[in-house]
Design an enzyme around this catalytic site. Structure first.
Site, PDB file in Angstrom:
ATOM      1  N   GLU A  49      42.645  25.780  46.541  1.00  7.66           N
ATOM      2  CA  GLU A  49      42.009  24.133  45.523  1.00  7.66           C
ATOM      3  C   GLU A  49      41.217  24.843  44.593  1.00  7.66           C
ATOM      4  O   GLU A  49      40.457  23.906  43.386  1.00  7.66           O
ATOM      5  CB  GLU A  49      40.869  23.097  46.259  1.00  7.66           C
ATOM      6  CG  GLU A  49      39.831  23.770  47.149  1.00  7.66           C
ATOM      7  CD  GLU A  49      38.647  22.376  48.143  1.00  7.66           C
ATOM      8  OE1 GLU A  49      39.475  22.000  48.651  1.00  7.66           O
ATOM      9  OE2 GLU A  49      37.636  22.781  47.050  1.00  7.66           O
ATOM     10  N   HIS A  70      37.841  17.024  46.697  1.00 11.08           N
ATOM     11  CA  HIS A  70      36.358  17.793  47.862  1.00 11.08           C
ATOM     12  C   HIS A  70      35.763  16.835  47.852  1.00 11.08           C
ATOM     13  O   HIS A  70      34.437  17.545  47.064  1.00 11.08           O
ATOM     14  CB  HIS A  70      36.192  18.653  47.513  1.00 11.08           C
ATOM     15  CG  HIS A  70      35.801  20.263  48.154  1.00 11.08           C
ATOM     16  ND1 HIS A  70      35.892  21.236  48.194  1.00 11.08           N
ATOM     17  CD2 HIS A  70      34.374  19.377  49.124  1.00 11.08           C
ATOM     18  CE1 HIS A  70      34.789  21.652  48.960  1.00 11.08           C
ATOM     19  NE2 HIS A  70      34.470  20.724  49.516  1.00 11.08           N
ATOM     20  N   ILE A  78      28.843  17.073  61.461  1.00 12.07           N
ATOM     21  CA  ILE A  78      29.513  15.990  61.101  1.00 12.07           C
ATOM     22  C   ILE A  78      30.721  15.600  61.692  1.00 12.07           C
ATOM     23  O   ILE A  78      30.759  14.557  62.553  1.00 12.07           O
ATOM     24  CB  ILE A  78      30.590  16.658  59.853  1.00 12.07           C
ATOM     25  CG1 ILE A  78      29.107  17.068  58.336  1.00 12.07           C
ATOM     26  CG2 ILE A  78      32.038  15.764  59.425  1.00 12.07           C
ATOM     27  CD1 ILE A  78      30.317  17.694  57.389  1.00 12.07           C
ATOM     28  N   ASP A  96      35.069  22.656  70.698  1.00 12.10           N
ATOM     29  CA  ASP A  96      34.358  23.631  70.358  1.00 12.10           C
ATOM     30  C   ASP A  96      34.394  24.813  70.772  1.00 12.10           C
ATOM     31  O   ASP A  96      34.511  24.968  71.526  1.00 12.10           O
ATOM     32  CB  ASP A  96      32.973  23.120  69.846  1.00 12.10           C
ATOM     33  CG  ASP A  96      32.055  23.000  68.530  1.00 12.10           C
ATOM     34  OD1 ASP A  96      31.372  24.337  69.001  1.00 12.10           O
ATOM     35  OD2 ASP A  96      31.537  22.479  67.817  1.00 12.10           O
ATOM     36  N   ASP A 111      40.894  16.058  51.886  1.00 12.80           N
ATOM     37  CA  ASP A 111      39.508  16.409  50.909  1.00 12.80           C
ATOM     38  C   ASP A 111      39.671  17.527  50.450  1.00 12.80           C
ATOM     39  O   ASP A 111      38.959  18.101  49.520  1.00 12.80           O
ATOM     40  CB  ASP A 111      39.066  15.847  51.635  1.00 12.80           C
ATOM     41  CG  ASP A 111      37.489  15.809  50.746  1.00 12.80           C
ATOM     42  OD1 ASP A 111      37.243  15.054  49.267  1.00 12.80           O
ATOM     43  OD2 ASP A 111      36.625  16.354  50.773  1.00 12.80           O
ATOM     44  N   CYS A 133      34.713  21.829  62.003  1.00 14.12           N
ATOM     45  CA  CYS A 133      34.369  23.343  62.197  1.00 14.12           C
ATOM     46  C   CYS A 133      34.286  24.089  60.644  1.00 14.12           C
ATOM     47  O   CYS A 133      35.196  24.273  59.830  1.00 14.12           O
ATOM     48  CB  CYS A 133      35.532  23.922  63.795  1.00 14.12           C
ATOM     49  SG  CYS A 133      37.441  24.697  62.877  1.00 14.12           S
ATOM     50  N   PRO A 134      33.199  25.609  60.950  1.00 16.13           N
ATOM     51  CA  PRO A 134      33.570  26.152  59.865  1.00 16.13           C
ATOM     52  C   PRO A 134      35.013  27.019  59.365  1.00 16.13           C
ATOM     53  O   PRO A 134      35.534  26.737  60.321  1.00 16.13           O
ATOM     54  CB  PRO A 134      31.798  26.796  59.547  1.00 16.13           C
ATOM     55  CG  PRO A 134      32.052  27.095  61.037  1.00 16.13           C
ATOM     56  CD  PRO A 134      32.645  25.445  62.310  1.00 16.13           C
ATOM     57  N   THR A 141      38.480  17.593  56.085  1.00 23.17           N
ATOM     58  CA  THR A 141      37.392  17.181  55.380  1.00 23.17           C
ATOM     59  C   THR A 141      36.395  18.282  55.646  1.00 23.17           C
ATOM     60  O   THR A 141      35.535  18.682  54.966  1.00 23.17           O
ATOM     61  CB  THR A 141      36.881  15.763  55.018  1.00 23.17           C
ATOM     62  OG1 THR A 141      36.340  16.389  57.145  1.00 23.17           O
ATOM     63  CG2 THR A 141      37.757  15.101  55.225  1.00 23.17           C
ATOM     64  N   SER A 142      37.281  19.644  56.042  1.00 21.10           N
ATOM     65  CA  SER A 142      35.720  20.646  56.476  1.00 21.10           C
ATOM     66  C   SER A 142      36.192  21.696  55.471  1.00 21.10           C
ATOM     67  O   SER A 142      35.985  21.931  54.197  1.00 21.10           O
ATOM     68  CB  SER A 142      36.432  21.314  57.628  1.00 21.10           C
ATOM     69  OG  SER A 142      35.131  21.214  58.250  1.00 21.10           O
ATOM     70  N   ARG A 143      36.986  22.060  55.452  1.00 24.38           N
ATOM     71  CA  ARG A 143      37.678  23.616  53.963  1.00 24.38           C
ATOM     72  C   ARG A 143      39.261  24.020  54.200  1.00 24.38           C
ATOM     73  O   ARG A 143      39.801  23.913  55.605  1.00 24.38           O
ATOM     74  CB  ARG A 143      37.207  25.085  54.840  1.00 24.38           C
ATOM     75  CG  ARG A 143      35.677  24.906  54.207  1.00 24.38           C
ATOM     76  CD  ARG A 143      35.307  24.802  53.022  1.00 24.38           C
ATOM     77  NE  ARG A 143      33.865  25.399  52.437  1.00 24.38           N
ATOM     78  CZ  ARG A 143      33.085  24.220  52.161  1.00 24.38           C
ATOM     79  NH1 ARG A 143      33.531  22.580  52.892  1.00 24.38           N
ATOM     80  NH2 ARG A 143      31.998  24.073  52.400  1.00 24.38           N
TER      81      ARG A 143
HETATM   82  P1  NAI Z   1      27.516  22.437  61.855  1.00 22.72           P
HETATM   83  O1  NAI Z   1      27.636  23.596  62.172  1.00 22.72           O
HETATM   84  O2  NAI Z   1      27.142  21.362  62.403  1.00 22.72           O
HETATM   85  O3  NAI Z   1      29.146  21.940  63.061  1.00 22.72           O
HETATM   86  C1  NAI Z   1      30.562  23.092  63.257  1.00 22.72           C
HETATM   87  C2  NAI Z   1      30.843  23.129  64.564  1.00 22.72           C
HETATM   88  O4  NAI Z   1      31.694  23.897  64.809  1.00 22.72           O
HETATM   89  C3  NAI Z   1      29.498  23.060  65.794  1.00 22.72           C
HETATM   90  O5  NAI Z   1      29.070  22.687  66.999  1.00 22.72           O
HETATM   91  C4  NAI Z   1      29.944  24.859  65.771  1.00 22.72           C
HETATM   92  O6  NAI Z   1      29.762  25.148  66.772  1.00 22.72           O
HETATM   93  C5  NAI Z   1      31.732  24.572  65.531  1.00 22.72           C
HETATM   94  N1  NAI Z   1      32.897  26.216  65.201  1.00 22.72           N
HETATM   95  C6  NAI Z   1      32.058  26.460  65.266  1.00 22.72           C
HETATM   96  N2  NAI Z   1      33.029  28.328  65.203  1.00 22.72           N
HETATM   97  C7  NAI Z   1      34.547  27.383  65.587  1.00 22.72           C
HETATM   98  C8  NAI Z   1      35.257  28.364  65.926  1.00 22.72           C
HETATM   99  N3  NAI Z   1      35.860  29.035  65.858  1.00 22.72           N
HETATM  100  N4  NAI Z   1      36.256  26.937  66.637  1.00 22.72           N
HETATM  101  C9  NAI Z   1      35.877  25.141  66.613  1.00 22.72           C
HETATM  102  N5  NAI Z   1      34.495  25.214  66.795  1.00 22.72           N
HETATM  103  C10 NAI Z   1      34.155  26.224  65.928  1.00 22.72           C
HETATM  104  O7  NAI Z   1      28.633  22.249  60.207  1.00 22.72           O
HETATM  105  P2  NAI Z   1      28.880  20.894  59.501  1.00 22.72           P
HETATM  106  O8  NAI Z   1      27.517  19.942  59.193  1.00 22.72           O
HETATM  107  O9  NAI Z   1      28.851  19.935  61.265  1.00 22.72           O
HETATM  108  O10 NAI Z   1      30.141  21.531  58.841  1.00 22.72           O
HETATM  109  C11 NAI Z   1      30.983  21.593  59.391  1.00 22.72           C
HETATM  110  C12 NAI Z   1      32.616  21.909  57.741  1.00 22.72           C
HETATM  111  O11 NAI Z   1      32.487  20.550  57.133  1.00 22.72           O
HETATM  112  C13 NAI Z   1      31.402  22.428  57.061  1.00 22.72           C
HETATM  113  O12 NAI Z   1      31.290  24.132  57.845  1.00 22.72           O
HETATM  114  C14 NAI Z   1      31.639  22.453  55.915  1.00 22.72           C
HETATM  115  O13 NAI Z   1      33.238  23.270  55.600  1.00 22.72           O
HETATM  116  C15 NAI Z   1      32.603  21.280  55.703  1.00 22.72           C
HETATM  117  N6  NAI Z   1      32.160  20.386  54.834  1.00 22.72           N
HETATM  118  C16 NAI Z   1      33.018  19.477  53.870  1.00 22.72           C
HETATM  119  C17 NAI Z   1      32.087  18.690  52.775  1.00 22.72           C
HETATM  120  C18 NAI Z   1      33.158  17.495  52.422  1.00 22.72           C
HETATM  121  O14 NAI Z   1      32.509  17.595  51.044  1.00 22.72           O
HETATM  122  N7  NAI Z   1      34.380  17.930  52.533  1.00 22.72           N
HETATM  123  C19 NAI Z   1      31.235  18.971  53.091  1.00 22.72           C
HETATM  124  C20 NAI Z   1      29.741  19.746  53.547  1.00 22.72           C
HETATM  125  C21 NAI Z   1      30.785  20.505  54.940  1.00 22.72           C
END
Ligand code: NAI
Length: 325
Positions: free
Chosen positions: A257, A289, A153, A172, A252, A199-200, A226-228
């Site tokens: 929430e 969300h 994302i 990252d 978001d 980030c997660p 938009t993450s958590r």
């Molecule tokens: P992804 O796994 O492809 O990317 C996450 C990135 O965060 C990776 O590059 C990872 O190296 C990095 N990361 C891990 N630990 C870290 C740290 N301590 N500090 C900095 N970066 C770190 O995940 P993706 O698909 O990009 O999703 C990201 C987040 O978006 C998900 O974890 C989820 O919480 C959120 N999300 C929100 C949605 C919504 O509807 N609002 C829908 C889908 C995901």
């Protein structure tokens, strides 16, 4: 195979019924998974859950004792599941990617709406108020955007920002994008006009935006989450807004929430004073969300979840099992 499908919304049912799922019977339930709703999974071999269902140690033990073999998350994040406790007891699968563009585009949509005051203009013109007072924003072109988390994302968001002619700084823990300028978190905080979180949520990223990090930011910074929710200390964010340090916030997701988002509470008295105060701010935009909610993403979520379950049944190992780093 029967699967208890918790926290069902009409759009979930539609998308899951649309995809081929021979041999899999979904028991669609409106309730969220929790210790109280566990009995609803009786007779099911698996449960399918979303972001605000609870699968803590107690719930996992309960599921195991009922003979439930797997938890199929129909989302990417799995911070609501006690992964360590689940290890060796119950298989946990997720949907690592469905449409990173859905979330990245929503982040940009919120940002543009907020900075260019589109939501205010929409309400005004509907009332035939054509005044422009208080609607001025700023150009994105040439501004610095700080992106925390450059996975699927984050990268999609970076590409969008580059299209706007923005300078991108990224942080990252595991930097992997070649065409991105990585920097320390401190530099990202001090140089960014906009900060977007991708980030997660884990013990390292919990409250990555807090009083300390806000103190390092530029005056007028715009925060996009938009993450958590728990990546942002909502109380510190509110203080930053009241002190005029934070120029705008696009949220978001929200730390607390779980008991509110995805439900209609119009006409109710909301007990969460922090959220109520944030929503009352002229420079805070909240969506509940919703970033994942596109046709493409819903179809991909349903397809991958069914494939994960089928992979689990077949025992082929290709079921997007969550692994502990
Ligand atoms: P992804 O796994 O492809 O990317 C996450 C990135 O965060 C990776 O590059 C990872 O190296 C990095 N990361 C891990 N630990 C870290 C740290 N301590 N500090 C900095 N970066 C770190 O995940 P993706 O698909 O990009 O999703 C990201 C987040 O978006 C998900 O974890 C989820 O919480 C959120 N999300 C929100 C949605 C919504 O509807 N609002 C829908 C889908 C995901």
């Amino acid at each position: 195979m029967k699967i208890a499908f918790f926290d069902t919304k009409p759009y979930d049912k539609e998308s899951f019924e649309r995809v081929e799922h021979d041999g899999i019977e979904f028991k669609f339930l409106e309730s969220r998974l929790s210790i109280d709703t566990l009995p609803l999974a009786a007779g099911c071999e698996g449960v399918c859950i979303f972001v605000n269902d609870t699968a803590n140690a107690e719930v996992i033990d309960g599921l195991c004792s009922m003979g439930v073999k797997f938890i199929a998350l129909r989302c990417a994040g799995y911070n609501n599941v006690d992964i360590r406790h689940a290890e060796g007891k119950i298989c946990v699968m997720h949907v690592p990617a469905y449409s990173p563009h859905a979330v990245a585009e929503h982040a940009m949509a919120m940002l543009l709406t907020s900075v260019r005051r589109i939501h205010k203009a929409y309400n005004r013109t509907r009332d035939f108020n054509f005044s422009l007072s208080g609607l001025s924003g700023f150009d994105f072109y040439g501004k610095t955007v700080g992106v925390i988390g450059t996975g699927r994302i984050g990268k999609a968001f970076i590409d969008i920002c580059k299209g706007f002619g923005m300078r991108v700084l990224a942080y990252d823990k595991y930097p992997a994008c070649e065409d991105v300028t990585y920097t320390s978190l401190d530099t990202l905080f001090s140089e960014s006009d906009i900060i977007s979180l991708h980030c997660p949520l884990n013990s390292e990223t919990y409250h990555v935006i807090d009083e300390n990090s806000i103190a390092k930011m530029k005056k007028g910074v715009v925060i996009v989450n938009t993450s958590r929710g728990a990546l942002v200390d909502a109380v510190a964010l509110l203080e930053g807004i009241k002190e005029r340090k934070i120029g705008a916030a696009c949220l978001d997701v929200y730390e607390e929430e779980t008991d509110l988002f995805f439900e209609d509470y119009s006409g109710h008295i909301i007990a969460d004073d922090v959220l109520a105060r944030l929503i009352s701010m002229p420079n805070v935009l909240v969506t509940s969300h919703q970033a994942f909610l596109t046709d493409e993403a819903l179809t991909a979520i349903a397809k991958t979840t069914v494939e994960n379950i089928s992979g689990y049944i077949a025992g082929c190992g290709c079921c997007n099992k969550v692994v502990i780093n």
